[in-house]
Design an enzyme around this catalytic site. Structure first.
Site, PDB file in Angstrom:
ATOM      1  N   TYR A 227     -38.253   6.046  30.721  1.00 40.21           N
ATOM      2  CA  TYR A 227     -39.221   7.150  30.671  1.00 40.21           C
ATOM      3  C   TYR A 227     -39.154   7.989  31.951  1.00 40.21           C
ATOM      4  O   TYR A 227     -39.032   9.227  31.899  1.00 40.21           O
ATOM      5  CB  TYR A 227     -40.623   6.580  30.457  1.00 40.21           C
ATOM      6  CG  TYR A 227     -41.688   7.631  30.272  1.00 40.21           C
ATOM      7  CD1 TYR A 227     -41.729   8.402  29.106  1.00 40.21           C
ATOM      8  CD2 TYR A 227     -42.663   7.856  31.243  1.00 40.21           C
ATOM      9  CE1 TYR A 227     -42.716   9.372  28.931  1.00 40.21           C
ATOM     10  CE2 TYR A 227     -43.642   8.812  31.065  1.00 40.21           C
ATOM     11  CZ  TYR A 227     -43.666   9.573  29.916  1.00 40.21           C
ATOM     12  OH  TYR A 227     -44.644  10.527  29.731  1.00 40.21           O
TER      13      TYR A 227
ATOM     14  N   SER B 104     -44.543  14.551  33.382  1.00 43.00           N
ATOM     15  CA  SER B 104     -45.405  13.374  33.606  1.00 43.00           C
ATOM     16  C   SER B 104     -45.460  13.098  35.103  1.00 43.00           C
ATOM     17  O   SER B 104     -44.560  13.510  35.846  1.00 43.00           O
ATOM     18  CB  SER B 104     -44.789  12.166  32.886  1.00 43.00           C
ATOM     19  OG  SER B 104     -45.433  10.969  33.268  1.00 43.00           O
TER      20      SER B 104
HETATM   21  P1  NAD Z   1     -48.551  11.295  21.147  1.00 39.11           P
HETATM   22  O1  NAD Z   1     -47.663  10.153  20.768  1.00 39.11           O
HETATM   23  O2  NAD Z   1     -50.007  11.236  20.885  1.00 39.11           O
HETATM   24  O3  NAD Z   1     -47.983  12.633  20.478  1.00 39.11           O
HETATM   25  C1  NAD Z   1     -46.624  12.957  20.539  1.00 39.11           C
HETATM   26  C2  NAD Z   1     -46.285  13.855  19.357  1.00 39.11           C
HETATM   27  O4  NAD Z   1     -44.903  14.185  19.464  1.00 39.11           O
HETATM   28  C3  NAD Z   1     -46.481  13.153  17.992  1.00 39.11           C
HETATM   29  O5  NAD Z   1     -47.176  14.010  17.112  1.00 39.11           O
HETATM   30  C4  NAD Z   1     -45.051  12.923  17.507  1.00 39.11           C
HETATM   31  O6  NAD Z   1     -44.899  13.009  16.094  1.00 39.11           O
HETATM   32  C5  NAD Z   1     -44.305  14.066  18.202  1.00 39.11           C
HETATM   33  N1  NAD Z   1     -42.885  13.785  18.349  1.00 39.11           N
HETATM   34  C6  NAD Z   1     -42.292  12.666  18.819  1.00 39.11           C
HETATM   35  N2  NAD Z   1     -40.972  12.785  18.745  1.00 39.11           N
HETATM   36  C7  NAD Z   1     -40.727  14.014  18.232  1.00 39.11           C
HETATM   37  C8  NAD Z   1     -39.545  14.734  17.903  1.00 39.11           C
HETATM   38  N3  NAD Z   1     -38.338  14.173  18.039  1.00 39.11           N
HETATM   39  N4  NAD Z   1     -39.658  15.989  17.427  1.00 39.11           N
HETATM   40  C9  NAD Z   1     -40.877  16.548  17.248  1.00 39.11           C
HETATM   41  N5  NAD Z   1     -42.031  15.915  17.486  1.00 39.11           N
HETATM   42  C10 NAD Z   1     -41.941  14.663  17.987  1.00 39.11           C
HETATM   43  O7  NAD Z   1     -48.246  11.537  22.694  1.00 39.11           O
HETATM   44  P2  NAD Z   1     -49.075  12.267  23.875  1.00 39.11           P
HETATM   45  O8  NAD Z   1     -49.693  11.226  24.725  1.00 39.11           O
HETATM   46  O9  NAD Z   1     -49.882  13.371  23.336  1.00 39.11           O
HETATM   47  O10 NAD Z   1     -47.839  12.827  24.714  1.00 39.11           O
HETATM   48  C11 NAD Z   1     -47.408  14.160  24.641  1.00 39.11           C
HETATM   49  C12 NAD Z   1     -46.502  14.436  25.835  1.00 39.11           C
HETATM   50  O11 NAD Z   1     -47.228  14.153  27.028  1.00 39.11           O
HETATM   51  C13 NAD Z   1     -45.236  13.578  25.889  1.00 39.11           C
HETATM   52  O12 NAD Z   1     -44.168  14.377  26.330  1.00 39.11           O
HETATM   53  C14 NAD Z   1     -45.575  12.529  26.928  1.00 39.11           C
HETATM   54  O13 NAD Z   1     -44.436  12.036  27.597  1.00 39.11           O
HETATM   55  C15 NAD Z   1     -46.448  13.334  27.862  1.00 39.11           C
HETATM   56  N6  NAD Z   1     -47.338  12.522  28.701  1.00 39.11           N
HETATM   57  C16 NAD Z   1     -48.267  11.705  28.128  1.00 39.11           C
HETATM   58  C17 NAD Z   1     -49.082  10.953  28.956  1.00 39.11           C
HETATM   59  C18 NAD Z   1     -50.143  10.049  28.414  1.00 39.11           C
HETATM   60  O14 NAD Z   1     -50.651   9.233  29.192  1.00 39.11           O
HETATM   61  N7  NAD Z   1     -50.508  10.138  27.155  1.00 39.11           N
HETATM   62  C19 NAD Z   1     -48.947  11.033  30.341  1.00 39.11           C
HETATM   63  C20 NAD Z   1     -47.979  11.867  30.879  1.00 39.11           C
HETATM   64  C21 NAD Z   1     -47.185  12.618  30.047  1.00 39.11           C
END
Ligand code: NAD
Length: 255
Positions: free
Chosen positions: A155, A142
Site C-alpha cells: 500500500y 494517503s
Molecule cells: P472504500 O473501499 O470504501 O471505497 C473504494 C471504492 O473504490 C469502492 O466503491 C470500490 O468499488 C472502488 N474501486 C476499487 N477498485 C476499483 C477499480 N479498479 N476501479 C474502479 N473503482 C474501484 O475505500 P475508501 O476508504 O473510501 O478509500 C478511498 C480512497 O482513499 C482509496 O484510494 C484509499 O487508498 C484512500 N485512503 C483511505 C483511507 C481510509 O482510512 N479509509 C486513508 C487514506 C487513504
C-alpha cells in the site's frame, strides 16, 4: 461557500466511503457529478441519492484498470457536458502485510489500481484538458504516501508513487493551466478500513490502535476528506498545485 456551478467533475470509486462523500460535496457545490465505480450497484445508489437532493449526477461504470472503460467514460462526459473540469482519482485498494506476507501478485494488484489505474484515467482526460488550457486533478493518496506504515508494504509503495505522479504532473502541466494536487488522509472510517480490520484476530484492539494513531485520537470521517477535495477543486485554490495536503488528525506531526 465553494462554487462549482456549471462545472463537471468525475470521481472514481465514488460508490463508497471517501469517494461517495466527495461526490455529494461536489454536487452540493453545484457541479454535474459523474459518479464512477466498478461496483454498479453502489455507484447507482450514490447517483440516485444525489439526484434525490435535486443535484446533478450520472453514474458511469468504470474499472480504472480497464483502459477501454476509461476511454468510454471520457467519451460519455464529452458527449454529455462537452468537457471535464475536475477529475478526482479516488479509487484505491489496500493490503495488510510486511514483505514476508506480501506476494508479487499482491504488489501487481495494488499497483494496477492505485498507480496504473490513476494513470489510465488521467490519460483519458489530459489531452482535452491541455487543449482547453484548464482542468483540476485531485488524487486521493494517503498518509501512507508520506510516511512508512508498519504492515502496509504494498500500500505505502503505491501511495508514495501516487504522490510522485501528482508532483510530476503538476510541474509538467502548470504551463497548461492545469492544477494537480493530492490529499493524504490519515485513517478514515469507511468500508476500506472495516475490511482491513477483518484481517486482525482481535478487531476491537486493532480499531483502538488505528484510532490512536491520530493525535486527535479518532479516525476521520469521509466528509472531512471531501471538504479538502472541494477546496482544491474550487477557484479559491487557484495558487495550489503540486501539493500533498495532509488531513491526518495529526498523525504525521510526531509522537
Ligand atoms: P472504500 O473501499 O470504501 O471505497 C473504494 C471504492 O473504490 C469502492 O466503491 C470500490 O468499488 C472502488 N474501486 C476499487 N477498485 C476499483 C477499480 N479498479 N476501479 C474502479 N473503482 C474501484 O475505500 P475508501 O476508504 O473510501 O478509500 C478511498 C480512497 O482513499 C482509496 O484510494 C484509499 O487508498 C484512500 N485512503 C483511505 C483511507 C481510509 O482510512 N479509509 C486513508 C487514506 C487513504
Amino acid at each position: 461557500m465553494f462554487d462549482l456551478k456549471q462545472k463537471s467533475a468525475l470521481i472514481t470509486g465514488a460508490g463508497s466511503g471517501i469517494g461517495e462523500a466527495i461526490a455529494h460535496a461536489l454536487a452540493r457545490a453545484g457541479a454535474h457529478v459523474y459518479v464512477s465505480d466498478r461496483d454498479g450497484e453502489n455507484g447507482q445508489r450514490v447517483e440516485e441519492a444525489i439526484l434525490s437532493e435535486g443535484r446533478c449526477a450520472s453514474f458511469i461504470s468504470l474499472d480504472v484498470t480497464n483502459e477501454a472503460d476509461c476511454a468510454s467514460a471520457a467519451g460519455k462526459v464529452r458527449d454529455d457536458h462537452g468537457h471535464l473540469d475536475v477529475l478526482v482519482n479516488n479509487a484505491g485498494i489496500g493490503h495488510v502485510g510486511t514483505a514476508l506476507q506480501t506476494t508479487g501478485e499482491d504488489m501487481d494488484r495494488l499497483y494496477a489500481v492505485n498507480v496504473r489505474g490513476v494513470f489510465n484515467v488521467m490519460k483519458a482526460f489530459i489531452e482535452e484538458m491541455v487543449a482547453r488550457r484548464a482542468g483540476v486533478i485531485i488524487n486521493v493518496a494517503s498518509i501512507g504516501g508520506i510516511l512508512g506504515i508498519r504492515d502496509r508494504l504494498a500500500y505505502c509503495t503505491t501511495k508514495f508513487a501516487l504522490v510522485g505522479l501528482t508532483k510530476s504532473m503538476a510541474l509538467d502541466h502548470a504551463k497548461d493551466g492545469i492544477r494537480v494536487n493530492c490529499v493524504c488522509p490519515g485513517r478514515v472510517e469507511t468500508p476500506f478500513v472495516k475490511e482491513r480490520l477483518l484481517e486482525y484476530p482481535d478487531q476491537e484492539a486493532a480499531y483502538r490502535e488505528m484510532a490512536a494513531t491520530q493525535a486527535l485520537g479518532r479516525m476521520g470521517t469521509p466528509e472531512e476528506i471531501a471538504a479538502a477535495v472541494l477546496y482544491l477543486a474550487s477557484d479559491e485554490a487557484a495558487f495550489v498545485t503540486g501539493s500533498a495536503l495532509l488531513i491526518d488528525g495529526g498523525w504525521s506531526a510526531g509522537k
